[in-house]
Design a protein around this motif. Structure first.
Motif, PDB file in Angstrom:
ATOM      1  N   LYS A  80      -2.823   1.741  32.132  1.00  0.00           N
ATOM      2  CA  LYS A  80      -2.643   2.716  31.057  1.00  0.00           C
ATOM      3  C   LYS A  80      -3.961   2.963  30.337  1.00  0.00           C
ATOM      4  CE  LYS A  80       0.440   4.551  30.735  1.00  0.00           C
ATOM      5  NZ  LYS A  80       1.744   4.492  30.176  1.00  0.00           N
ATOM      6  N   ALA A  81      -4.755   1.918  30.174  1.00  0.00           N
ATOM      7  CA  ALA A  81      -6.071   2.128  29.573  1.00  0.00           C
ATOM      8  C   ALA A  81      -6.884   3.078  30.451  1.00  0.00           C
ATOM      9  CB  ALA A  81      -6.792   0.802  29.410  1.00  0.00           C
ATOM     10  N   ALA A  82      -6.842   2.838  31.763  1.00  0.00           N
ATOM     11  CA  ALA A  82      -7.587   3.713  32.680  1.00  0.00           C
ATOM     12  C   ALA A  82      -7.093   5.147  32.564  1.00  0.00           C
ATOM     13  CB  ALA A  82      -7.432   3.213  34.111  1.00  0.00           C
ATOM     14  N   MET A  83      -5.790   5.310  32.457  1.00  0.00           N
ATOM     15  CA  MET A  83      -5.218   6.651  32.363  1.00  0.00           C
ATOM     16  C   MET A  83      -5.689   7.372  31.103  1.00  0.00           C
ATOM     17  SD  MET A  83      -1.263   6.933  33.384  1.00  0.00           S
ATOM     18  CE  MET A  83      -0.811   7.423  35.020  1.00  0.00           C
ATOM     19  N   PHE A  84      -5.634   6.663  29.974  1.00  0.00           N
ATOM     20  CA  PHE A  84      -6.044   7.302  28.728  1.00  0.00           C
ATOM     21  C   PHE A  84      -7.542   7.627  28.751  1.00  0.00           C
ATOM     22  CE2 PHE A  84      -2.164   6.188  26.182  1.00  0.00           C
ATOM     23  CZ  PHE A  84      -1.952   7.476  25.718  1.00  0.00           C
ATOM     24  N   LEU A  85      -8.321   6.727  29.325  1.00  0.00           N
ATOM     25  CA  LEU A  85      -9.752   7.007  29.388  1.00  0.00           C
ATOM     26  C   LEU A  85     -10.028   8.195  30.312  1.00  0.00           C
ATOM     27  CD1 LEU A  85     -11.327   3.430  29.442  1.00  0.00           C
ATOM     28  CD2 LEU A  85     -10.766   4.884  27.519  1.00  0.00           C
ATOM     29  N   ALA A  86      -9.320   8.239  31.439  1.00  0.00           N
ATOM     30  CA  ALA A  86      -9.501   9.377  32.347  1.00  0.00           C
ATOM     31  C   ALA A  86      -9.061  10.666  31.658  1.00  0.00           C
ATOM     32  CB  ALA A  86      -8.708   9.152  33.633  1.00  0.00           C
ATOM     33  N   ALA A  87      -7.947  10.585  30.913  1.00  0.00           N
ATOM     34  CA  ALA A  87      -7.473  11.768  30.199  1.00  0.00           C
ATOM     35  C   ALA A  87      -8.498  12.193  29.159  1.00  0.00           C
ATOM     36  CB  ALA A  87      -6.131  11.482  29.544  1.00  0.00           C
ATOM     37  N   GLY A  88      -9.131  11.191  28.517  1.00  0.00           N
ATOM     38  CA  GLY A  88     -10.180  11.506  27.558  1.00  0.00           C
ATOM     39  C   GLY A  88     -11.320  12.266  28.213  1.00  0.00           C
ATOM     40  N   ASN A  89     -11.671  11.852  29.437  1.00  0.00           N
ATOM     41  CA  ASN A  89     -12.730  12.556  30.156  1.00  0.00           C
ATOM     42  C   ASN A  89     -12.339  14.003  30.423  1.00  0.00           C
ATOM     43  OD1 ASN A  89     -13.991  10.143  30.207  1.00  0.00           O
ATOM     44  ND2 ASN A  89     -13.627   9.719  32.362  1.00  0.00           N
ATOM     45  N   MET A  90     -11.095  14.183  30.863  1.00  0.00           N
ATOM     46  CA  MET A  90     -10.665  15.542  31.192  1.00  0.00           C
ATOM     47  C   MET A  90     -10.608  16.392  29.924  1.00  0.00           C
ATOM     48  SD  MET A  90      -7.715  14.901  34.011  1.00  0.00           S
ATOM     49  CE  MET A  90      -7.740  13.402  34.960  1.00  0.00           C
ATOM     50  N   LEU A  91     -10.162  15.770  28.845  1.00  0.00           N
ATOM     51  CA  LEU A  91     -10.090  16.483  27.569  1.00  0.00           C
ATOM     52  C   LEU A  91     -11.482  16.920  27.130  1.00  0.00           C
ATOM     53  CD1 LEU A  91      -8.080  17.122  25.218  1.00  0.00           C
ATOM     54  CD2 LEU A  91      -8.783  14.993  24.205  1.00  0.00           C
ATOM     55  N   LEU A  92     -12.419  16.006  27.264  1.00  0.00           N
ATOM     56  CA  LEU A  92     -13.794  16.316  26.886  1.00  0.00           C
ATOM     57  C   LEU A  92     -14.363  17.412  27.779  1.00  0.00           C
ATOM     58  CD1 LEU A  92     -16.100  15.239  25.054  1.00  0.00           C
ATOM     59  CD2 LEU A  92     -16.829  13.884  27.001  1.00  0.00           C
ATOM     60  N   PHE A  93     -14.043  17.308  29.054  1.00  0.00           N
ATOM     61  CA  PHE A  93     -14.593  18.225  30.045  1.00  0.00           C
ATOM     62  C   PHE A  93     -14.044  19.639  29.859  1.00  0.00           C
ATOM     63  CE2 PHE A  93     -14.378  20.137  34.298  1.00  0.00           C
ATOM     64  CZ  PHE A  93     -15.718  20.093  34.632  1.00  0.00           C
ATOM     65  N   CYS A  94     -12.724  19.738  29.728  1.00  0.00           N
ATOM     66  CA  CYS A  94     -12.092  21.054  29.664  1.00  0.00           C
ATOM     67  C   CYS A  94     -11.996  21.568  28.232  1.00  0.00           C
ATOM     68  CB  CYS A  94     -10.687  21.009  30.231  1.00  0.00           C
ATOM     69  SG  CYS A  94     -10.578  20.375  31.886  1.00  0.00           S
ATOM     70  N   GLY A  95     -12.028  20.674  27.258  1.00  0.00           N
ATOM     71  CA  GLY A  95     -11.815  21.097  25.881  1.00  0.00           C
ATOM     72  C   GLY A  95     -10.350  21.186  25.516  1.00  0.00           C
ATOM     73  N   HIS A  96      -9.462  20.830  26.414  1.00  0.00           N
ATOM     74  CA  HIS A  96      -8.016  20.838  26.126  1.00  0.00           C
ATOM     75  C   HIS A  96      -7.377  19.858  27.088  1.00  0.00           C
ATOM     76  CE1 HIS A  96      -6.752  22.712  29.865  1.00  0.00           C
ATOM     77  NE2 HIS A  96      -7.879  23.402  29.790  1.00  0.00           N
ATOM     78  N   ASP A  97      -6.081  19.581  26.895  1.00  0.00           N
ATOM     79  CA  ASP A  97      -5.425  18.744  27.900  1.00  0.00           C
ATOM     80  C   ASP A  97      -4.094  19.346  28.343  1.00  0.00           C
ATOM     81  OD1 ASP A  97      -4.021  18.227  25.602  1.00  0.00           O
ATOM     82  OD2 ASP A  97      -3.853  16.073  25.946  1.00  0.00           O
ATOM     83  N   ARG A  98      -4.065  20.670  28.470  1.00  0.00           N
ATOM     84  CA  ARG A  98      -2.861  21.315  29.010  1.00  0.00           C
ATOM     85  C   ARG A  98      -2.825  21.063  30.513  1.00  0.00           C
ATOM     86  NH1 ARG A  98      -4.984  24.973  25.639  1.00  0.00           N
ATOM     87  NH2 ARG A  98      -5.967  26.088  27.367  1.00  0.00           N
ATOM     88  N   ILE A  99      -1.683  20.539  30.962  1.00  0.00           N
ATOM     89  CA  ILE A  99      -1.639  20.076  32.351  1.00  0.00           C
ATOM     90  C   ILE A  99      -1.780  21.232  33.322  1.00  0.00           C
ATOM     91  CG2 ILE A  99      -0.157  18.965  34.074  1.00  0.00           C
ATOM     92  CD1 ILE A  99       0.963  17.358  31.679  1.00  0.00           C
ATOM     93  N   ILE A 100      -1.122  22.360  33.029  1.00  0.00           N
ATOM     94  CA  ILE A 100      -1.158  23.418  34.048  1.00  0.00           C
ATOM     95  C   ILE A 100      -2.515  24.119  34.098  1.00  0.00           C
ATOM     96  CG2 ILE A 100       1.331  23.895  34.118  1.00  0.00           C
ATOM     97  CD1 ILE A 100       0.690  26.341  32.380  1.00  0.00           C
ATOM     98  N   ASP A 101      -3.355  23.875  33.098  1.00  0.00           N
ATOM     99  CA  ASP A 101      -4.679  24.504  33.126  1.00  0.00           C
ATOM    100  C   ASP A 101      -5.779  23.516  33.498  1.00  0.00           C
ATOM    101  OD1 ASP A 101      -3.646  26.928  32.476  1.00  0.00           O
ATOM    102  OD2 ASP A 101      -3.854  26.624  30.328  1.00  0.00           O
ATOM    103  N   LEU A 102      -5.424  22.490  34.245  1.00  0.00           N
ATOM    104  CA  LEU A 102      -6.445  21.488  34.571  1.00  0.00           C
ATOM    105  C   LEU A 102      -7.530  22.060  35.488  1.00  0.00           C
ATOM    106  CD1 LEU A 102      -4.553  18.135  34.848  1.00  0.00           C
ATOM    107  CD2 LEU A 102      -6.304  18.792  33.238  1.00  0.00           C
ATOM    108  N   ASP A 103      -7.174  23.068  36.272  1.00  0.00           N
ATOM    109  CA  ASP A 103      -8.189  23.862  36.955  1.00  0.00           C
ATOM    110  C   ASP A 103      -9.149  23.050  37.819  1.00  0.00           C
ATOM    111  OD1 ASP A 103      -9.364  26.164  37.729  1.00  0.00           O
ATOM    112  OD2 ASP A 103     -10.670  26.331  35.983  1.00  0.00           O
ATOM    113  N   ARG A 104      -8.683  22.593  38.906  1.00  0.00           N
ATOM    114  CA  ARG A 104      -9.528  21.963  39.939  1.00  0.00           C
ATOM    115  C   ARG A 104     -10.393  20.812  39.420  1.00  0.00           C
ATOM    116  NH1 ARG A 104     -12.889  26.570  41.384  1.00  0.00           N
ATOM    117  NH2 ARG A 104     -12.100  27.435  39.465  1.00  0.00           N
ATOM    118  N   VAL A 105      -9.893  20.020  38.502  1.00  0.00           N
ATOM    119  CA  VAL A 105     -10.728  18.889  38.070  1.00  0.00           C
ATOM    120  C   VAL A 105     -10.983  17.931  39.217  1.00  0.00           C
ATOM    121  CG1 VAL A 105     -10.222  18.880  35.618  1.00  0.00           C
ATOM    122  CG2 VAL A 105      -8.762  17.645  37.177  1.00  0.00           C
ATOM    123  N   VAL A 106     -10.161  18.025  40.244  1.00  0.00           N
ATOM    124  CA  VAL A 106     -10.362  17.114  41.373  1.00  0.00           C
ATOM    125  C   VAL A 106     -11.751  17.301  41.978  1.00  0.00           C
ATOM    126  CG1 VAL A 106      -9.379  18.628  43.138  1.00  0.00           C
ATOM    127  CG2 VAL A 106      -9.317  16.193  43.452  1.00  0.00           C
TER     128      VAL A 106
END
Lengths: 488, 498
Positions: A339-365
């Motif tokens: 869960k720590a890894a998940m939250f940290l990864a989510a933090g990265n995506m949030l920082l990267f995209c500026g939001h954390d809407r799941i359907i707008d993750l837009d090819r973060v892979v």
């Protein structure tokens, strides 16, 4: 003499973060180097202590010499050692992650370090304490630090969430304190070992049991008392979300488990099934809520509600076979990492995209492959697929459930896994597709990606080291498996 | 000796390590990636070839590590593992060459080849697993690492297909998990033993054993695409052609079928399973799947979808051969594991060539393509005729042994199923061959890519020709030593029926 050697390391585990908190408060300019050094030192001490207690054959280690019944006594066994290791590893990861996360908001980092190290002090002290009053003190310190950290994000959501968290925490601690008072009044001691000898089934014991359980369940966010958790955990800053979900809720669970095993062995008859039912409801409700969320961090927070449910599904299983406790501890440990890894990864995506809407993750892979891998690997452990730590935990639980034909619990365990897969892969699926709304992207420092990935990988590797880990659980026989005397 | 006990682990590492390194490679380093891929594939093949002789002499290679108390992580190289590992190692090499040509110039190849290698690692793990827990571990790993390959294209359709894939396979894995735990609580062991380890279980537990059997078979049935658990397979067709080829011929579908084989022979033991009365329903289910798959294939115009339904039908031959319970039918079922792989991978390579070279996806667009791409379509013809069961191609051998085996144990209805299925196979493959060779194209070919004088890129053509050649060889030379048929006979007579 062993106990005094071990004592040094145990005390160091409390004093190190405490002095770290003071130093980072006093010398703000060098707070980050100090903090990371302290985190490393805590890890060294933890390893040393674990090695000491697992190479000796004495069942329990009275670390302190300050004297029961009303002194400060420390002890450690497999259960508390496991949780100490858990906080050390996750704590080190968070310490490495946070400076990069807060790099554009340095004033927050100034508050973060002292609060976080203070919280760490409270955690370690809680896991090492041997009497219920000290446990109260550590619990209260832990809550205060956690609330302050939750408010650190500063947004309106975060402040509301933190306020609710504060009220709930105070209420929980108060209930617990009342229970302590009742027990002290009835048995004239707060030492757990002495209480274990003296406690008899009586109305006053039952009242204390009820109060303490209620307080701790509230703090552990067992369904339906989970309402405060998702807003608080989801709106906090990413490293704070990680430590709240991974560590802080485990502390109250640990306390609950400890009291259940040691003190209330003869008044908790029948309660195990009630806890199990609420746990099952938490697994299902939390997972379904997670599926419905449109924001990543809320999804992860509801996933925590669901995963905490598993820790209570264990109670009815452990009532028939104490081996189930090992499964619970395994789940708690691997959930902390994942869960720590998940939250940290989510933090990265949030920082990267500026939001954390799941359907707008837009090819973060493609753009954040390491963070998405971290999320997916942590997801594997949460789902409970082999060979992750989550798998071992579920395997141990299923083994007990199936062997005693407790099919209902078995079904809850596996259905929770399927629902977890559904919400994890909902996120992963959207990470592959382009989104309609494009957005400006911000670079993510490599260290943030790697920390998340390392944590996620360790939640998988935890499954491959099952034999050694289970041996550590057995030190001091906290679950009465070796002595063959089933708890409750 | 230590190196001997680490050989199975090395087989795993030969694709795991290149896979992990490839992930870290930047997109542009094509040469390093290709070298790593081929190095891994060749190393794996060499390691397997090295062990084949020793296994034939009765030697077993085993890697054993502690996993849970009383439950080890075990990799074993016995005769049955050799069959599947060899198939996967050989076809991995071929498919890697194909994929390098197929994906030339397309994005995200490091990710693709990384997961591709992990996929083969998982398949090798499934093949070598020495107990049910290890099997489960690699089986689930296979599910996970094929998901990124299915959604590789990143389109909405690919995402949906990926979800469908998981909606089937993950619950299947759960059934498997429950079955495995239950079996463990009944017997206290999960080690694969030839002729099974359940004969000694107390009679009062037999109903439980029957329930466990169906849990496990349902779990494997999802990947083996048994009716009604087959729905994911036609949808997974959105994946790139090399993925489909590998999925259908080697990895996912075969892992399911291999699981059924392990359950029947190495967990229950064929005779004991038949005493429990669980094999007859399985045989009937397999027969229904065979007919249903063929029927649905008739009505598909999309070439890859037709091939997908054909797979559903053909893979159930393996299950059928296993469920008939008799040495000869066993030979037919097991050998089809290899034969179907060779033929189906040829067909998918050819379908990929058509799509990649001329942009052809539908059968109705294939009129006269035989003149434009004669070699590709020759390979396609070999595969299609083999699927129908025309001698001397490998498919004939499988059907022959299945039919004989059914008659041997007095299950003559199976022969009717085989005849019906053969007619259906002919009905959906022969028209394709007809329009390919005997019709004129109705409009000029729109070329996707240009390849001077040859009909397509050699990396696309050679693999198809090679596998077609192997399919013919496996049929023509069937009674020579070390052919799939001889190896399967060896397994059957030495391990399953003595």
């Amino acid at each position: 003499m062993l106990s005094s050697t071990a004592l040094i390391w145990g005390v160091a585990l409390i004093l190190l973060p405490l002095s770290g908190a003071l130093l980072t408060f006093l010398f703000r300019a060098v707070a980050t180097p100090i903090g990371i050094c302290v985190a490393l030192a805590i890890n060294l001490c933890t390893v040393r202590l674990a090695w000491l207690i697992s190479t000796q054959e004495v069942p329990r280690y009275p670390l302190g010499g300050w004297g029961a019944p009303l002194g400060i006594d420390l002890y450690v066994d497999g259960l508390s050692m496991t949780l100490l290791i858990m906080s050390a590893v996750v704590g080190l990861a968070i310490s490495c992650y946070a400076p990069s996360y807060f790099r554009s908001a340095r004033h927050k980092l100034i508050y973060f370090w002292p609060l976080w190290l203070f919280l760490w002090t409270a955690l370690n002290a809680l896991f090492l304490s041997a009497d219920i009053f000290n446990l109260y003190v550590t619990l209260e310190l832990l809550s205060l630090a956690a609330v302050a950290l939750a408010a650190l994000a500063g947004s309106a959501d975060a402040l509301t969430g933190a306020m609710r968290y504060l009220l709930v925490s105070l209420l929980g601690s108060l209930c617990y304190l009342l229970g302590v008072a009742l027990l002290y009044h009835a048995y004239a001691t707060v030492d757990i070992a002495l209480l274990a000898e003296r406690v008899v089934a009586s109305p006053i014991t039952s009242a204390a049991f009820g109060l303490m359980m209620a307080g701790l369940l509230l703090k552990t966010a067992l369904f339906p008392l989970h309402f405060w958790l998702p807003p608080a955990h989801a709106s906090a800053a990413a490293p704070v979300s990680a430590l709240l979900s991974a560590l802080v809720v485990k502390a109250s669970y640990y306390l609950l488990l400890r009291l259940w095993l040691e003190v209330f062995g003869n008044v908790n008859v029948g309660i195990d099934v009630i806890l199990g039912v609420f746990g099952a409801a938490a697994v299902l409700w939390g997972s379904l809520q997670a599926l419905r969320q449109s924001r990543l961090k809320l999804l992860i927070a509801y996933s925590t509600v669901a995963q905490l449910g598993y820790l209570f599904v264990v109670f009815p299983l452990a009532a028939v076979n104490a081996n189930a406790w090992q499964g619970a501890l395994y789940l708690a440990l691997s959930h902390a990492f994942a869960k720590a890894a998940m939250f940290l990864a989510a933090g990265n995506m949030l920082l990267f995209c500026g939001h954390d809407r799941i359907i707008d993750l837009d090819r973060v892979v493609q753009r954040l492959p390491l963070s998405l891998s971290a999320f997916a690997l942590a997801g594997v452990s949460i789902i409970g697929l082999p060979p992750s730590g989550g798998f071992i935990g579920k395997w141990l639980l299923l083994e007990v459930a199936v062997a005693h034909a407790l099919w209902g619990w078995a079904v809850v365990i596996v259905v929770g896994g399927i629902l977890a897969a559904a919400y994890v892969f909902r996120v992963v699926g959207h990470a592959f597709t382009p989104a309609k709304n494009t957005h400006e992207v911000h670079a993510v420092p490599a260290v943030m990606e790697w920390v998340a990935l390392v944590l996620a990988t360790s939640s998988i590797l935890l499954g491959l080291s099952a034999a050694q880990t289970l041996m550590l659980f057995e030190v001091g026989d906290p679950f009465r498996i070796l002595s063959g005397e089933a708890p409750s | 000796m230590i190196w001997q006990s680490s050989l199975p682990l090395l087989v795993l590492c030969s694709s795991l390590l290149p896979g992990l390194i490839i992930f870290a490679l930047p997109e542009s380093s094509v040469r390093i990636r290709t070298t790593l891929n081929l190095f891994g594939a060749v190393t794996k093949l060499a390691l397997v070839a090295w062990m084949v002789w020793d296994v034939y002499q009765g030697h077993q290679f085993e890697t054993r590590l502690q996993f849970l108390p009383n439950l080890d992580f075990t990799l074993q190289m016995g005769p049955l593992s050799v069959l599947f590992v060899t198939l996967s190692a050989l076809l991995w090499l071929v498919t890697t060459i194909y994929a390098i040509g197929y994906l030339e110039g397309s994005p995200h190849r490091s990710r693709f080849f990384g997961f591709f290698s992990l996929c083969v690692t998982a398949t090798a793990g499934v093949a070598m697993a020495g107990n049910l827990l290890t099997f489960l571990l690699f089986y689930e790993m296979l599910t996970l690492v094929t998901y990124p390959l299915v959604v590789h294209r990143g389109t909405e359709a690919a995402r949906q297909a990926g979800h469908t894939y998981l909606r089937y396979t993950l619950p299947g894995g759960v059934l498997l998990l429950i079955g495995t735990v239950w079996l463990y609580t009944v017997t206290g062991t999960l080690e694969f033993t030839s002729r099974g380890f359940l004969q000694t279980v107390d009679e009062s537990q037999h109903p439980a054993l029957i329930a466990i059997f169906f849990l496990l078979v349902m779990g494997f049935g999802v990947k083996a695409a048994l009716i009604p658990l087959h729905g994911w397979l036609p949808q997974a067709m959105v994946a790139p052609a090399p993925v489909s080829a590998l999925l259908h011929a080697v990895a996912v579908v075969k892992a399911g079928a291999f699981g059924v084989i392990r359950i029947v022979y190495d967990v229950y033991g064929a005779e004991f399973a038949s005493q429990l009365g669980v094999t007859q329903p399985l045989a009937i289910l397999a027969a229904i799947t065979i007919l249903y798959g063929s029927l649905r294939a008739l009505f598909q115009d999309d070439l890859k979808r037709r091939l997908a339904y054909s797979t559903i039908s053909q893979v159930s031959y393996i299950t059928l051969g296993v469920a008939i319970v008799g040495p000869i039918a066993t030979i037919g079922g097991l050998v089809h594991l290899v034969h179907q792989g060779l033929m189906k991978i040829t067909l998918f390579f050819c379908a990929g060539n058509l799509a990649e070279t001329l942009g052809i996806h539908k059968i109705s667009e294939m009129r006269g393509v035989g003149k434009r791409m004669p070699l590709t379509m020759a390979a396609f013809t070999v595969g299609a005729l083999g699927m129908i069961g025309i001698p001397p191609i490998a498919g004939f051998i499988s059907k022959w042994y299945l039919g004989l085996g059914a008659l041997e144990v007095g299950q003559s209805w199976v022969v009717l199923v085989l005849i019906a299925s053969t007619l259906l196979n002919a009905a959906y493959f022969l028209p394709v061959l007809y329009i390919v060779w005997f019709c004129e194209p109705d409009h000029p070919w729109c070329e996707n890519r240009h390849f001077d004088n040859s009909e397509t890129n050699w990396t696309l053509l050679l693999p198809a020709l090679a596998t077609a050649g192997m399919a013919v060889a496996a049929g023509l030379l069937a009674s020579l030593p070390y052919t799939p048929l001889e190896w399967v006979r060896f397994i059957t007579h030495n391990q399953f029926y003595q």
